[in-house]
Design a protein around this motif. Structure first.
Motif, PDB file in Angstrom:
ATOM      1  N   GLN A 199      67.769  39.532  19.255  1.00 55.22           N
ATOM      2  CA  GLN A 199      67.526  38.428  20.184  1.00 55.22           C
ATOM      3  C   GLN A 199      67.493  37.075  19.478  1.00 55.22           C
ATOM      4  O   GLN A 199      66.729  36.868  18.537  1.00 55.22           O
ATOM      5  CB  GLN A 199      66.206  38.647  20.934  1.00 55.22           C
ATOM      6  CG  GLN A 199      66.267  39.788  21.940  1.00 55.22           C
ATOM      7  CD  GLN A 199      64.933  40.023  22.612  1.00 55.22           C
ATOM      8  OE1 GLN A 199      63.875  39.826  22.020  1.00 55.22           O
ATOM      9  NE2 GLN A 199      64.967  40.468  23.869  1.00 55.22           N
ATOM     10  N   HIS A 200      68.338  36.165  19.939  1.00 50.11           N
ATOM     11  CA  HIS A 200      68.334  34.764  19.530  1.00 50.11           C
ATOM     12  C   HIS A 200      68.406  33.963  20.824  1.00 50.11           C
ATOM     13  O   HIS A 200      69.461  33.867  21.443  1.00 50.11           O
ATOM     14  CB  HIS A 200      69.532  34.442  18.626  1.00 50.11           C
ATOM     15  CG  HIS A 200      69.506  35.153  17.306  1.00 50.11           C
ATOM     16  ND1 HIS A 200      68.832  34.669  16.212  1.00 50.11           N
ATOM     17  CD2 HIS A 200      70.077  36.328  16.928  1.00 50.11           C
ATOM     18  CE1 HIS A 200      68.986  35.502  15.201  1.00 50.11           C
ATOM     19  NE2 HIS A 200      69.735  36.520  15.606  1.00 50.11           N
ATOM     20  N   PHE A 201      67.274  33.427  21.260  1.00 55.47           N
ATOM     21  CA  PHE A 201      67.205  32.762  22.561  1.00 55.47           C
ATOM     22  C   PHE A 201      67.776  31.351  22.491  1.00 55.47           C
ATOM     23  O   PHE A 201      67.359  30.535  21.661  1.00 55.47           O
ATOM     24  CB  PHE A 201      65.763  32.708  23.057  1.00 55.47           C
ATOM     25  CG  PHE A 201      65.176  34.063  23.376  1.00 55.47           C
ATOM     26  CD1 PHE A 201      65.973  35.104  23.836  1.00 55.47           C
ATOM     27  CD2 PHE A 201      63.822  34.305  23.219  1.00 55.47           C
ATOM     28  CE1 PHE A 201      65.444  36.341  24.134  1.00 55.47           C
ATOM     29  CE2 PHE A 201      63.280  35.536  23.516  1.00 55.47           C
ATOM     30  CZ  PHE A 201      64.090  36.564  23.968  1.00 55.47           C
ATOM     31  N   PRO A 216      69.528  38.651  29.563  1.00 51.89           N
ATOM     32  CA  PRO A 216      69.146  37.289  29.935  1.00 51.89           C
ATOM     33  C   PRO A 216      67.974  36.712  29.163  1.00 51.89           C
ATOM     34  O   PRO A 216      67.781  35.495  29.167  1.00 51.89           O
ATOM     35  CB  PRO A 216      68.789  37.421  31.423  1.00 51.89           C
ATOM     36  CG  PRO A 216      68.353  38.851  31.566  1.00 51.89           C
ATOM     37  CD  PRO A 216      69.246  39.627  30.641  1.00 51.89           C
ATOM     38  N   GLY A 217      67.179  37.569  28.500  1.00 44.06           N
ATOM     39  CA  GLY A 217      66.025  37.046  27.757  1.00 44.06           C
ATOM     40  C   GLY A 217      65.056  36.327  28.663  1.00 44.06           C
ATOM     41  O   GLY A 217      64.538  36.894  29.626  1.00 44.06           O
ATOM     42  N   MET A 218      64.827  35.044  28.397  1.00 51.05           N
ATOM     43  CA  MET A 218      63.915  34.258  29.227  1.00 51.05           C
ATOM     44  C   MET A 218      64.648  33.483  30.319  1.00 51.05           C
ATOM     45  O   MET A 218      64.060  32.617  30.971  1.00 51.05           O
ATOM     46  CB  MET A 218      63.088  33.302  28.352  1.00 51.05           C
ATOM     47  CG  MET A 218      62.075  34.012  27.470  1.00 51.05           C
ATOM     48  SD  MET A 218      60.883  32.874  26.711  1.00 51.05           S
ATOM     49  CE  MET A 218      61.958  31.912  25.676  1.00 51.05           C
ATOM     50  N   ALA A 278      59.539  41.488  32.452  1.00 50.88           N
ATOM     51  CA  ALA A 278      58.285  41.024  33.073  1.00 50.88           C
ATOM     52  C   ALA A 278      58.276  39.505  33.194  1.00 50.88           C
ATOM     53  O   ALA A 278      57.833  38.954  34.210  1.00 50.88           O
ATOM     54  CB  ALA A 278      57.100  41.508  32.245  1.00 50.88           C
ATOM     55  N   TYR A 279      58.759  38.829  32.166  1.00 48.90           N
ATOM     56  CA  TYR A 279      58.792  37.364  32.183  1.00 48.90           C
ATOM     57  C   TYR A 279      59.678  36.854  33.317  1.00 48.90           C
ATOM     58  O   TYR A 279      59.296  35.948  34.068  1.00 48.90           O
ATOM     59  CB  TYR A 279      59.302  36.846  30.835  1.00 48.90           C
ATOM     60  CG  TYR A 279      59.332  35.338  30.734  1.00 48.90           C
ATOM     61  CD1 TYR A 279      58.211  34.638  30.275  1.00 48.90           C
ATOM     62  CD2 TYR A 279      60.466  34.620  31.093  1.00 48.90           C
ATOM     63  CE1 TYR A 279      58.234  33.252  30.199  1.00 48.90           C
ATOM     64  CE2 TYR A 279      60.493  33.237  31.015  1.00 48.90           C
ATOM     65  CZ  TYR A 279      59.371  32.553  30.567  1.00 48.90           C
ATOM     66  OH  TYR A 279      59.391  31.171  30.494  1.00 48.90           O
ATOM     67  N   LEU A 280      60.870  37.428  33.448  1.00 49.45           N
ATOM     68  CA  LEU A 280      61.789  36.998  34.494  1.00 49.45           C
ATOM     69  C   LEU A 280      61.213  37.242  35.882  1.00 49.45           C
ATOM     70  O   LEU A 280      61.335  36.401  36.783  1.00 49.45           O
ATOM     71  CB  LEU A 280      63.133  37.722  34.347  1.00 49.45           C
ATOM     72  CG  LEU A 280      63.996  37.325  33.155  1.00 49.45           C
ATOM     73  CD1 LEU A 280      65.177  38.276  33.008  1.00 49.45           C
ATOM     74  CD2 LEU A 280      64.488  35.900  33.295  1.00 49.45           C
TER      75      LEU A 280
END
Length: 275
Positions: free
Chosen positions: A12-14, A41-43, A68-70
């Motif tokens: 992961q590299h946001f 999608p990450g964040m 959970a964040y999304l």
């Protein structure tokens, strides 16, 4: 809700630059009127722009923390997590998914900020499902993007170039520097777009085509009459030695020439079997 911690084991590299995120999201507009599936999608930095487009949209995410964040931020704010609507988040591994189940067998655009360590696997899965994916866009490692878009005669031209360009037109769109990510990767990134070409049949055995391409490029410094000995026995290799391909190296061949070479290899295999 606290932000998601990038996980090294998931590659992961946001992306943190919103203007670049929007530019990438807008690459899907080249294939309008069909659904979009975003991988990883990450964040949701790209997701926030994709979800507002007037078309069906889903994401697939393997990281539970990101899911959970999304759910508790972007999708909650957009009001697309209600019981009355189809759930937009698929929690799971894209590489293990049956893509025909995502949009009920309907074609879709594939996009994402793809994890560098599995981007090639993602694109091989795309090739296996090319009837479902007329367009694929997104961000990958710069070096991989260059290979995918390279033409014959270029040292970057290789297995990915041939196998993808056999079915898709590849566009290298723009370069992205490491500083716009958290954490910054050690390499440059690039945004690409692949659009399905008009080829329906290669004109050769497609499995043998892949085998010939991989075998040739695995010994790319050798002439084809040498590298193809891994496929053909000594009697059959003479057919290659007597052909126009004898002294050529794989980076010199166009896709059509690889098709012709595959047919010649198949002929040599059949002749050797009969003999």
């Amino acid at each position: 809700m606290k932000q998601v911690r990038p996980k090294k084991n998931l590659g992961q590299h946001f992306l943190t630059d919103l203007s670049i995120a929007k530019r990438i999201a807008d690459t899907v507009d080249a294939c309008p009127d069909i659904p979009v599936l975003e991988v990883g999608p990450g964040m949701g930095v790209m997701t926030q722009y994709l979800v507002t487009k007037p078309r069906s949209f889903k994401v697939v995410e393997i990281d539970r923390e990101s899911v959970a964040y999304l759910k508790n931020t972007l999708f909650k704010e957009q009001g697309v997590e209600s019981e009355e609507q189809e759930k937009p988040i698929i929690e799971g591994d894209f590489l293990r998914m049956d893509l025909r189940e995502v949009f009920g067998g309907q074609q879709f655009v594939l996009t994402g900020n793809y994890p560098y360590d599995i981007s090639s696997q993602i694109f091989f899965k795309m090739l296996d499902n090319r009837d479902l994916i007329p367009c694929c866009t997104g961000m990958i490692q710069h070096e991989v993007a260059v290979r995918m878009a390279s033409q014959p005669g270029n040292k970057q031209y290789g297995i990915l170039s041939v196998l993808i360009q056999a079915w898709y037109d590849v566009e290298y769109l723009f370069t992205v520097e490491p500083g716009v990510f958290n954490p910054p990767p050690k390499v440059q990134s690039a945004v690409i777009r692949m659009t399905r070409n008009k080829v329906q049949k290669l004109g050769c055995d497609e499995e043998l085509f892949k085998r010939v391409v991989k075998t040739a490029f695995n010994q790319r410094r050798k002439m084809l009459r040498v590298s193809l000995r891994q496929i053909l026995q000594s009697e059959a290799i003479q057919m290659i030695a007597d052909s126009m391909f004898s002294t050529l190296r794989p980076e010199q061949l166009s896709i059509q020439q690889f098709v012709e070479l595959t047919n010649l290899v198949e002929k040599a295999l059949c002749a050797n079997t009969i003999a």
